[in-house]
Design a protein around this motif. Structure first.
Motif, short mmCIF file in Angstrom:
data_model
loop_
_atom_site.label_atom_id
_atom_site.label_comp_id
_atom_site.label_asym_id
_atom_site.label_seq_id
_atom_site.Cartn_x
_atom_site.Cartn_y
_atom_site.Cartn_z
N ALA A 145 126.68 99.51 33.96
CA ALA A 145 126.55 100.54 34.99
C ALA A 145 127.41 101.75 34.65
O ALA A 145 127.01 102.90 34.89
CB ALA A 145 126.95 99.97 36.35
N THR A 146 128.59 101.51 34.08
CA THR A 146 129.46 102.60 33.68
C THR A 146 128.82 103.44 32.58
O THR A 146 128.88 104.67 32.59
CB THR A 146 130.82 102.05 33.20
OG1 THR A 146 131.49 101.43 34.30
CG2 THR A 146 131.70 103.15 32.64
N ASN A 160 125.33 99.59 46.11
CA ASN A 160 125.71 98.85 44.91
C ASN A 160 125.33 97.38 45.05
O ASN A 160 126.18 96.49 45.13
CB ASN A 160 127.22 98.99 44.67
CG ASN A 160 127.68 98.37 43.36
OD1 ASN A 160 127.06 98.58 42.32
ND2 ASN A 160 128.77 97.61 43.40
N ASP A 180 135.55 102.81 44.77
CA ASP A 180 134.35 103.30 44.09
C ASP A 180 134.74 104.40 43.09
O ASP A 180 135.28 105.44 43.47
CB ASP A 180 133.37 103.86 45.12
CG ASP A 180 132.00 104.18 44.53
OD1 ASP A 180 131.89 104.31 43.29
OD2 ASP A 180 131.04 104.31 45.31
N GLY A 213 126.81 94.37 42.95
CA GLY A 213 128.21 93.98 43.01
C GLY A 213 128.41 92.59 43.57
O GLY A 213 127.46 91.89 43.95
N THR A 225 132.60 105.93 40.99
CA THR A 225 131.41 106.65 40.53
C THR A 225 131.71 108.11 40.23
O THR A 225 131.37 108.62 39.15
CB THR A 225 130.29 106.54 41.57
OG1 THR A 225 129.96 105.16 41.77
CG2 THR A 225 129.05 107.30 41.11
N LEU A 240 132.22 99.98 40.46
CA LEU A 240 132.56 99.38 41.75
C LEU A 240 132.23 97.90 41.70
O LEU A 240 131.10 97.53 41.39
CB LEU A 240 131.78 100.06 42.88
CG LEU A 240 131.90 99.44 44.28
CD1 LEU A 240 133.34 99.49 44.78
CD2 LEU A 240 130.96 100.18 45.27
N ALA A 275 127.11 94.89 36.39
CA ALA A 275 127.58 95.79 37.45
C ALA A 275 128.80 96.60 37.03
O ALA A 275 129.29 97.42 37.80
CB ALA A 275 127.92 94.98 38.70
N SER A 276 129.28 96.39 35.80
CA SER A 276 130.48 97.09 35.36
C SER A 276 130.19 97.93 34.11
O SER A 276 129.83 99.10 34.22
CB SER A 276 131.61 96.09 35.10
OG SER A 276 131.19 95.07 34.19
N GLN A 319 129.94 94.51 46.37
CA GLN A 319 128.53 94.68 46.72
C GLN A 319 128.41 95.51 48.00
O GLN A 319 129.03 95.21 49.02
CB GLN A 319 127.88 93.31 46.94
CG GLN A 319 126.40 93.36 47.23
CD GLN A 319 125.85 91.97 47.47
OE1 GLN A 319 126.05 91.39 48.54
NE2 GLN A 319 125.18 91.42 46.48
N THR A 320 127.63 96.57 47.93
CA THR A 320 127.35 97.42 49.08
C THR A 320 125.87 97.75 49.07
O THR A 320 125.15 97.39 48.14
CB THR A 320 128.17 98.73 49.01
OG1 THR A 320 127.73 99.50 47.87
CG2 THR A 320 129.66 98.47 48.90
#
Length: 276
Positions: free
Chosen positions: A238-239, A134, A207, A137, A209, A127, A234-235, A130-131
């Motif tokens: 994180a993946t 997350n 998202d 992001g 995920t 994702l 973040a990519s 930014q949340t």
């Protein structure tokens, strides 16, 4: 080269390169480009005996430009219809940037029954936005800026991306290719205005995920650690946490557009993965 028509009436332009009895590979391209962005890898793999099927995403390249349906679910369903139309099995499905999201959502929605291997190259997963869940992001303001720039002057916006962060041409000492800049710009401007505008939300706010948790095939992740478009922490990193069996290869100093800037190494890594 041919076209297929999706269930909702969208015409997709498809290239089918290499021997028809070769192991199948699909290539899903990035925003706002077309299947032409894959031509170097597609030629390399087809020349090595692979059947390489790669289409222009709806609203991009030579595919039709629907007003609606410019979202990741439709992108993934389109990929599924390409795979089914060509009756591809044991497919190695690769996606670059937004195309990585397309491949991930394909797995999430359609499973891996036709899939042998998966590849995520400079991919947007899991994702970008930014949340609260997350925090690593990119802020919404970044993507609002993309939308504002497209509305203000899409042509200049695209030139700025291609001549700057996409290939790392804004870095000191970078060897700038005017040809790459022009090719990127031409592909982007061939895509539909509405389609590329809507796709900003598709690639930033979707998202993946849960999609990634369904990856049960050998998976290759390649990402540059100087990616200014899709930052690696973040990519790709994180993946990798969500797909622990995946092989993550980080290219030191490489930009987002590493398939072109690091072509020889990239081709060798992909071919080794496919033959492994």
């Amino acid at each position: 080269m041919t076209t297929i028509t999706t269930a909702d009436g969208v015409s997709l332009y498809v290239k089918d390169w290499g021997p028809k009895d070769g192991p199948a590979v699909t290539l899903s391209h990035g925003w706002p480009l077309s299947s032409d962005s894959w031509e170097s890898l597609a030629f390399h793999l087809a020349s090595a005996g692979f059947r390489v099927v790669h289409h222009d995403r709806r609203g991009h390249g030579r595919s039709s430009q629907p007003w609606d349906g410019n979202d990741m679910d439709h992108y993934a369903d389109d990929l599924a219809q390409v795979i089914e139309a060509f009756d591809l099995r044991d497919v190695s499905a690769f996606g670059f940037s937004t195309g990585g999201g397309e491949v991930a959502r394909y797995v999430g929605r359609h499973g891996t029954g036709r899939v042998a291997r998966l590849g995520l190259i400079s991919a947007i997963t899991p994702l970008m936005l930014q949340t609260d869940a997350n925090p690593g992001g990119l802020p919404l303001e970044v993507f609002d800026g993309f939308r504002a720039a497209q509305l203000a002057d899409r042509a200049q916006f695209y030139r700025d991306i291609a001549s700057g962060p996409f290939y790392g041409f804004n870095r000191p000492g970078a060897k700038v290719s005017q040809g790459l800049i022009e090719t990127w710009f031409q592909q982007g401007m061939q895509a539909g205005f509405r389609n590329t505008y809507d796709s900003i939300a598709a690639f930033s706010a979707t998202d993946h995920t849960e999609d990634l948790k369904k990856f049960d095939r050998p998976t290759l992740i390649i990402h540059g650690d100087d990616d200014q478009v899709v930052p690696i922490d973040a990519s790709a990193r994180a993946t990798k946490k969500l797909v622990p069996h995946a092989t993550l290869i980080e290219y030191a100093g490489a930009p987002h557009g590493l398939p072109d800037t690091h072509k020889d190494r990239f081709h060798a890594d992909v071919l080794a993965f496919l033959k492994g």
